[in-house]
Design a protein around this motif. Structure first.
Motif, short mmCIF file in Angstrom:
data_model
loop_
_atom_site.label_atom_id
_atom_site.label_comp_id
_atom_site.label_asym_id
_atom_site.label_seq_id
_atom_site.Cartn_x
_atom_site.Cartn_y
_atom_site.Cartn_z
N LEU A 82 -45.09 -10.63 46.06
CA LEU A 82 -45.57 -9.40 46.04
C LEU A 82 -46.35 -8.73 44.75
N LYS A 83 -46.51 -9.74 43.81
CA LYS A 83 -47.22 -9.28 42.56
C LYS A 83 -48.59 -8.75 42.99
N GLU A 84 -49.08 -9.42 43.74
CA GLU A 84 -50.77 -9.11 44.06
C GLU A 84 -50.63 -7.90 45.05
N ALA A 85 -49.65 -7.59 45.76
CA ALA A 85 -49.85 -6.64 46.90
C ALA A 85 -49.27 -5.25 46.09
N CYS A 86 -48.29 -5.30 45.45
CA CYS A 86 -47.46 -4.27 44.57
C CYS A 86 -47.80 -4.00 43.22
N GLY A 87 -48.44 -4.75 42.62
CA GLY A 87 -48.75 -4.25 40.89
C GLY A 87 -47.75 -5.00 40.19
N GLU A 88 -47.64 -4.42 38.83
CA GLU A 88 -46.80 -4.71 37.89
C GLU A 88 -45.77 -4.04 37.46
N PRO A 89 -44.50 -4.06 37.76
CA PRO A 89 -43.61 -3.09 37.22
C PRO A 89 -43.47 -2.97 35.84
N SER A 90 -42.94 -1.84 35.26
CA SER A 90 -42.89 -1.54 33.89
C SER A 90 -41.95 -2.62 33.20
N GLU A 91 -40.61 -2.91 34.07
CA GLU A 91 -39.71 -3.64 33.65
C GLU A 91 -39.20 -4.50 34.96
N LEU A 92 -39.03 -5.55 34.88
CA LEU A 92 -38.75 -6.59 36.06
C LEU A 92 -37.41 -7.18 35.78
N ILE A 93 -36.46 -7.04 35.98
CA ILE A 93 -35.08 -7.83 35.65
C ILE A 93 -34.47 -8.60 36.82
N GLY A 94 -34.25 -9.88 36.51
CA GLY A 94 -33.86 -10.81 37.76
C GLY A 94 -32.30 -11.26 37.38
N VAL A 95 -31.52 -10.87 38.17
CA VAL A 95 -30.00 -11.33 38.00
C VAL A 95 -29.48 -12.27 39.00
N ASP A 96 -29.01 -13.24 38.43
CA ASP A 96 -28.56 -14.54 39.21
C ASP A 96 -27.32 -15.36 38.58
N VAL A 97 -26.68 -16.27 39.26
CA VAL A 97 -25.52 -16.80 38.56
C VAL A 97 -26.23 -18.35 38.15
N SER A 98 -27.45 -18.83 38.57
CA SER A 98 -27.93 -19.97 38.25
C SER A 98 -28.77 -20.02 37.20
N LEU A 99 -28.39 -20.71 36.14
CA LEU A 99 -29.30 -20.68 34.94
C LEU A 99 -30.68 -21.61 35.14
N GLY A 100 -30.73 -22.51 36.04
CA GLY A 100 -31.95 -23.15 36.40
C GLY A 100 -33.02 -22.40 37.12
N ALA A 101 -32.36 -21.56 38.04
CA ALA A 101 -33.38 -20.71 38.69
C ALA A 101 -33.76 -19.62 37.86
N LEU A 102 -32.85 -18.99 37.19
CA LEU A 102 -33.48 -17.96 36.08
C LEU A 102 -34.47 -18.48 35.28
N LYS A 103 -34.29 -19.69 34.70
CA LYS A 103 -35.54 -20.15 33.78
C LYS A 103 -36.89 -20.21 34.41
N MET A 104 -36.84 -20.54 35.66
CA MET A 104 -37.85 -20.47 36.57
C MET A 104 -38.35 -19.04 36.70
N ALA A 105 -37.56 -18.20 37.09
CA ALA A 105 -38.20 -16.81 37.27
C ALA A 105 -38.65 -16.16 35.86
N LYS A 106 -37.92 -16.61 34.75
CA LYS A 106 -38.66 -16.27 33.39
C LYS A 106 -39.97 -16.51 33.25
N GLU A 107 -40.35 -17.79 33.63
CA GLU A 107 -41.65 -18.29 33.67
C GLU A 107 -42.58 -17.41 34.27
N ILE A 108 -42.57 -16.91 35.42
CA ILE A 108 -43.41 -15.96 36.12
C ILE A 108 -43.33 -14.48 35.90
N GLY A 109 -42.52 -14.20 34.83
CA GLY A 109 -42.30 -12.65 34.64
C GLY A 109 -41.13 -11.88 34.40
N TYR A 110 -40.16 -12.49 34.82
CA TYR A 110 -38.77 -11.91 34.88
C TYR A 110 -38.28 -11.80 33.51
#
Length: 284
Positions: A82-110
């Motif tokens: 959605l980042k191209e369609a909806c723009g950039e949030p002022s803060e984007l927090i991602g919550v999960d129980v998977s460390l590996g997934a969160l490291k991937m999410a961090k790389e794209i802006g979470y």
């Protein structure tokens, strides 16, 4: 925004919060989405199509200057889509129980936070948008997770859930249930995404606690949890094929194995109750 008492450590750029009990569901989700190949496959294949983007953009419009919390974010599919369609949030927090997934999410802006969705480490009513896409059915207690997510939504904010299986669509019986169960060895043979090996299929299914016949979400759950908290609840059944028309009542036509399994189970596939998912857009 964070409850300081819940913080346990920082690890590889991820804020780690205390998890009181590692249930089999939490362990399965942590293991499955931390696997480098399986997490990458999920990121590339799931919730990335144009109809998904069209529907979610119609709900969100723009999230510029907004605080957004993505619960069960996985490797970051929603923002990536959605980042191209909806723009950039002022803060984007991602919550999960998977460390590996969160490291991937961090790389794209979470801003990644490892925490249990049943016990979120945040103050109440701080977020403009709280999202749970394909999340509730991965959790032990769906109603509790929904209530925790709702707690974070500020007055005037939005709570959005989608891509959780609707109970009435998957209540297979008899021959319909046998047909549904028979799909698993076929998926392994075809090496379909999420089923490329017996091990991947096992852990993927273990992570989806409520995505099986006789389980799933209901309108009553949303109304019982959210209305007492002051939310206006709008529910939209759909089968993932019609984009923004979902919001106008078009739930799409069901085809293939699901349609046949429903017919064999005595379910009318041409009704809203047979739609695979039930999207919730709730405003406070």
């Amino acid at each position: 925004m964070l409850d300081i008492k819940a913080i346990n450590a920082w690890k590889q750029g991820v804020l780690i919060c205390k998890i009181k009990e590692y249930t089999p569901a939490i362990e399965a989700n942590s293991y499955y989405f931390s696997h480098p190949d399986w997490g990458k496959n999920y990121f590339e294949a799931c919730h990335r199509d144009q109809k998904f983007i069209e529907l979610w953009q119609a709900v969100i419009n723009r999230w510029d200057e907004k605080i957004v919390v993505d619960i069960g974010c996985g490797p970051g599919n929603i923002y990536a889509s959605l980042k191209e369609a909806c723009g950039e949030p002022s803060e984007l927090i991602g919550v999960d129980v998977s460390l590996g997934a969160l490291k991937m999410a961090k790389e794209i802006g979470y801003t990644p936070v490892l925490a249990d969705a049943h016990d979120l480490p945040f103050i109440s009513e701080f977020a403009d948008i709280v999202m749970l896409n394909a999340c509730l059915h991965h959790c032990d207690d769906m109603a509790k997770v929904l209530a925790e997510a709702a707690r974070l939504v500020r007055p005037g904010g939005l709570l959005i859930t989608d891509h959780d299986p609707q109970f009435t669509a998957y209540n297979f019986r008899g021959l319909g249930l046998l047909l549904w169960q028979a799909r698993l060895p076929l998926y392994r043979f075809l090496k379909r995404g999420g089923h490329t090996s017996a091990e991947e299929q096992f852990w993927g299914l273990a992570a989806e606690v409520h995505h099986k016949p006789g389980k799933g979400i209901t309108p009553q759950m949303y109304n019982d949890v959210l209305k007492p908290l002051g939310f206006k609840v709008n529910l939209y059944p759909h089968s993932h094929k019609v984009g923004a028309e979902v919001l106008e009542g078009n739930y799409g036509k069901l085809f293939g194995k699901c349609r046949l399994a429903q017919q064999l189970s005595g379910i009318n596939p041409d009704t809203p109750q047979a739609a695979l998912s039930l999207m919730c857009v709730a405003s406070r």
